[in-house]
Design a protein around this motif. Sequence first.
Motif, mmCIF file in Angstrom:
data_model
loop_
_atom_site.group_PDB
_atom_site.id
_atom_site.type_symbol
_atom_site.label_atom_id
_atom_site.label_comp_id
_atom_site.label_asym_id
_atom_site.label_seq_id
_atom_site.Cartn_x
_atom_site.Cartn_y
_atom_site.Cartn_z
ATOM 1 N N PRO A 1 1.523 16.766 10.660
ATOM 2 C CA PRO A 1 1.359 15.416 11.228
ATOM 3 C C PRO A 1 2.620 14.560 11.080
ATOM 4 O O PRO A 1 2.927 13.753 11.975
ATOM 5 N N VAL A 2 3.342 14.754 9.978
ATOM 6 C CA VAL A 2 4.563 13.971 9.766
ATOM 7 C C VAL A 2 5.633 14.399 10.770
ATOM 8 O O VAL A 2 6.329 13.552 11.351
ATOM 9 N N ARG A 3 5.760 15.699 10.971
ATOM 10 C CA ARG A 3 6.736 16.181 11.955
ATOM 11 C C ARG A 3 6.400 15.646 13.340
ATOM 12 O O ARG A 3 7.291 15.206 14.082
ATOM 13 N N GLU A 4 5.130 15.655 13.710
ATOM 14 C CA GLU A 4 4.731 15.171 15.031
ATOM 15 C C GLU A 4 5.004 13.679 15.186
ATOM 16 O O GLU A 4 5.451 13.224 16.250
ATOM 17 N N ARG A 5 4.758 12.898 14.135
ATOM 18 C CA ARG A 5 5.038 11.461 14.207
ATOM 19 C C ARG A 5 6.542 11.215 14.321
ATOM 20 O O ARG A 5 6.987 10.328 15.068
ATOM 21 N N LEU A 6 7.337 11.991 13.594
ATOM 22 C CA LEU A 6 8.795 11.867 13.710
ATOM 23 C C LEU A 6 9.260 12.137 15.144
ATOM 24 O O LEU A 6 10.065 11.385 15.708
ATOM 25 N N LEU A 7 8.754 13.189 15.759
ATOM 26 C CA LEU A 7 9.150 13.519 17.124
ATOM 27 C C LEU A 7 8.753 12.404 18.088
ATOM 28 O O LEU A 7 9.493 12.081 19.024
ATOM 29 N N GLU A 8 7.605 11.808 17.847
ATOM 30 C CA GLU A 8 7.161 10.690 18.685
ATOM 31 C C GLU A 8 8.104 9.501 18.544
ATOM 32 O O GLU A 8 8.489 8.870 19.544
ATOM 33 N N LEU A 9 8.506 9.184 17.323
ATOM 34 C CA LEU A 9 9.405 8.048 17.098
ATOM 35 C C LEU A 9 10.822 8.365 17.566
ATOM 36 O O LEU A 9 11.554 7.447 17.971
ATOM 37 N N PHE A 10 11.235 9.630 17.521
ATOM 38 C CA PHE A 10 12.534 10.009 18.089
ATOM 39 C C PHE A 10 12.558 9.696 19.584
ATOM 40 O O PHE A 10 13.534 9.173 20.119
ATOM 41 N N ALA A 11 11.474 10.047 20.280
ATOM 42 C CA ALA A 11 11.414 9.860 21.731
ATOM 43 C C ALA A 11 11.503 8.382 22.107
ATOM 44 O O ALA A 11 12.046 8.038 23.164
ATOM 45 N N ALA B 1 0.830 -1.207 0.000
ATOM 46 C CA ALA B 1 0.000 0.000 0.000
ATOM 47 C C ALA B 1 0.864 1.256 0.000
ATOM 48 O O ALA B 1 0.577 2.229 -0.705
ATOM 49 N N ALA B 2 1.953 1.245 0.773
ATOM 50 C CA ALA B 2 2.836 2.407 0.829
ATOM 51 C C ALA B 2 3.564 2.616 -0.494
ATOM 52 O O ALA B 2 3.759 3.749 -0.937
ATOM 53 N N ALA B 3 3.962 1.522 -1.138
ATOM 54 C CA ALA B 3 4.669 1.636 -2.413
ATOM 55 C C ALA B 3 3.767 2.190 -3.511
ATOM 56 O O ALA B 3 4.229 2.923 -4.387
ATOM 57 N N SER B 4 2.487 1.849 -3.446
ATOM 58 C CA SER B 4 1.564 2.304 -4.493
ATOM 59 C C SER B 4 1.105 3.744 -4.289
ATOM 60 O O SER B 4 0.541 4.352 -5.198
ATOM 61 N N ALA B 5 1.309 4.284 -3.072
ATOM 62 C CA ALA B 5 0.869 5.654 -2.788
ATOM 63 C C ALA B 5 1.943 6.354 -1.958
ATOM 64 O O ALA B 5 1.816 6.479 -0.742
ATOM 65 N N PRO B 6 3.000 6.832 -2.606
ATOM 66 C CA PRO B 6 4.151 7.398 -1.879
ATOM 67 C C PRO B 6 3.820 8.594 -1.001
ATOM 68 O O PRO B 6 4.552 8.870 -0.048
ATOM 69 N N GLN B 7 2.724 9.325 -1.310
ATOM 70 C CA GLN B 7 2.374 10.496 -0.513
ATOM 71 C C GLN B 7 1.153 10.265 0.366
ATOM 72 O O GLN B 7 0.607 11.216 0.940
ATOM 73 N N ASP B 8 0.755 9.004 0.511
ATOM 74 C CA ASP B 8 -0.344 8.661 1.410
ATOM 75 C C ASP B 8 0.212 8.632 2.832
ATOM 76 O O ASP B 8 0.951 7.715 3.210
ATOM 77 N N VAL B 9 -0.123 9.626 3.623
ATOM 78 C CA VAL B 9 0.480 9.772 4.947
ATOM 79 C C VAL B 9 0.184 8.567 5.832
ATOM 80 O O VAL B 9 1.077 8.029 6.497
ATOM 81 N N ALA B 10 -1.062 8.115 5.863
ATOM 82 C CA ALA B 10 -1.427 6.990 6.721
ATOM 83 C C ALA B 10 -0.656 5.728 6.337
ATOM 84 O O ALA B 10 -0.171 4.983 7.206
ATOM 85 N N VAL C 1 3.982 1.772 7.729
ATOM 86 C CA VAL C 1 5.243 1.071 7.456
ATOM 87 C C VAL C 1 6.357 1.589 8.351
ATOM 88 O O VAL C 1 7.189 0.816 8.836
ATOM 89 N N ALA C 2 6.380 2.886 8.609
ATOM 90 C CA ALA C 2 7.392 3.436 9.511
ATOM 91 C C ALA C 2 7.250 2.845 10.910
ATOM 92 O O ALA C 2 8.247 2.497 11.560
ATOM 93 N N ASP C 3 6.015 2.705 11.382
ATOM 94 C CA ASP C 3 5.785 2.072 12.687
ATOM 95 C C ASP C 3 6.289 0.636 12.693
ATOM 96 O O ASP C 3 6.941 0.187 13.650
ATOM 97 N N LEU C 4 5.982 -0.102 11.652
ATOM 98 C CA LEU C 4 6.423 -1.498 11.569
ATOM 99 C C LEU C 4 7.943 -1.588 11.524
ATOM 100 O O LEU C 4 8.541 -2.472 12.155
ATOM 101 N N ASP C 5 8.564 -0.682 10.792
ATOM 102 C CA ASP C 5 10.032 -0.672 10.715
ATOM 103 C C ASP C 5 10.642 -0.414 12.086
ATOM 104 O O ASP C 5 11.573 -1.100 12.511
ATOM 105 N N LEU C 6 10.116 0.576 12.798
ATOM 106 C CA LEU C 6 10.681 0.895 14.110
ATOM 107 C C LEU C 6 10.462 -0.256 15.083
ATOM 108 O O LEU C 6 11.370 -0.631 15.831
ATOM 109 N N ALA C 7 9.259 -0.825 15.080
ATOM 110 C CA ALA C 7 8.972 -1.937 15.984
ATOM 111 C C ALA C 7 9.873 -3.133 15.691
ATOM 112 O O ALA C 7 10.213 -3.903 16.592
ATOM 113 N N GLY C 8 10.270 -3.287 14.426
ATOM 114 C CA GLY C 8 11.138 -4.388 14.049
ATOM 115 C C GLY C 8 12.617 -4.082 14.160
ATOM 116 O O GLY C 8 13.451 -4.913 13.799
ATOM 117 N N GLY C 9 12.961 -2.891 14.640
ATOM 118 C CA GLY C 9 14.368 -2.540 14.833
ATOM 119 C C GLY C 9 15.011 -1.836 13.659
ATOM 120 O O GLY C 9 16.210 -1.534 13.714
#
Length: 313
Positions: A282-292, A237-246, A251-259
């Motif tokens: 929203p992207v900046r806020e999600r980044l800050l959350e994942l940084f923490a 889904a992410a590959a087919s819609a590069p600018q789909d924020v959700a 995928v970013a959440d899955l990547d972080l959870a998987g290390g």
Amino acid sequence: MTDPTLGASLRGAVDLSSLRNRPAPAAPGEEAPAGAGVAVPSLVLDVTDETFPQVLELSRTVPVVVDLWAEWCGPCKQLSPILEKVVVELGGRVVLAKVDVDANPQLSQAFRAQSIPMVVALVAGQPVPMFTGAVPEQQVREVFAQLLQLAAQNGVTGSASVDGEAPEEAPAEEPPLPPLHAEAFAAIEEGDYARAVAAYEQALVENPRDAEARAGLGQVRLLDRVQGVDLQAARAAAASAPQDVAAQFTVADLDLAGGHVEDAYGRLLDLFAQLPADERTPVRERLLELFALVGDADPRVIAARGRLASLLF
């Protein structure tokens, strides 16, 4: 997290044969004598790819619990002190071997550590799955009790002492968790992440400076978001819609959870760069959350913050 229940017999879920530099452990009936003792530098050992064969040998005398962790892993920092506390209290009946997966790729690969923290026991040189993810202290104690029973069934009933000395007395019990923290832990154990989020949020309402609640909230929100998500479908889904924020968030959440920390940050930073200025918040806020979740001192966070600043200014 996986169901932390040990089987009734040894289960070789992973192949550790490539990590041995000595003959395989003795066949059943040839284990170390009951009650045998062994001297160790500490009941909590830092283990590397090179020193792991010694741990395999040690597990013929006393059960060894392997804690696979990483410096960037928030749940690891929550679980490791619990493991160390319980091991010390057991007075040498179990030894804890800590493995930094980033510094020891051979062990990480051998144990198939797709997500951490991951905890595996070694009994007579054989791996026994315990659990993955941060679990409450009481649950850790229950799993350790099962491990000792399993070890006894397989003739591994020795004990370890530090430098040949008698084991130290168990430390005094720590005070119980605050009620809302205990509620969150119980909810996590049941897989009810929404209830855990609510408990941590209420804890922060009552005490905005509660750092443990803030860290726990970030971790459990991530667990809630990735629970039950199909990785392949999410990537497609992410590959087919590069600018789909959700889709990119998932995928970013899955990547972080998987290390895969750098992949998660890189994906969101690329998305941030592509979006119009009025859609970036929203992207900046999600980044800050994942940084923490990883920690401000981590070099991957520092690098990602630098790129974010360059994109902002």
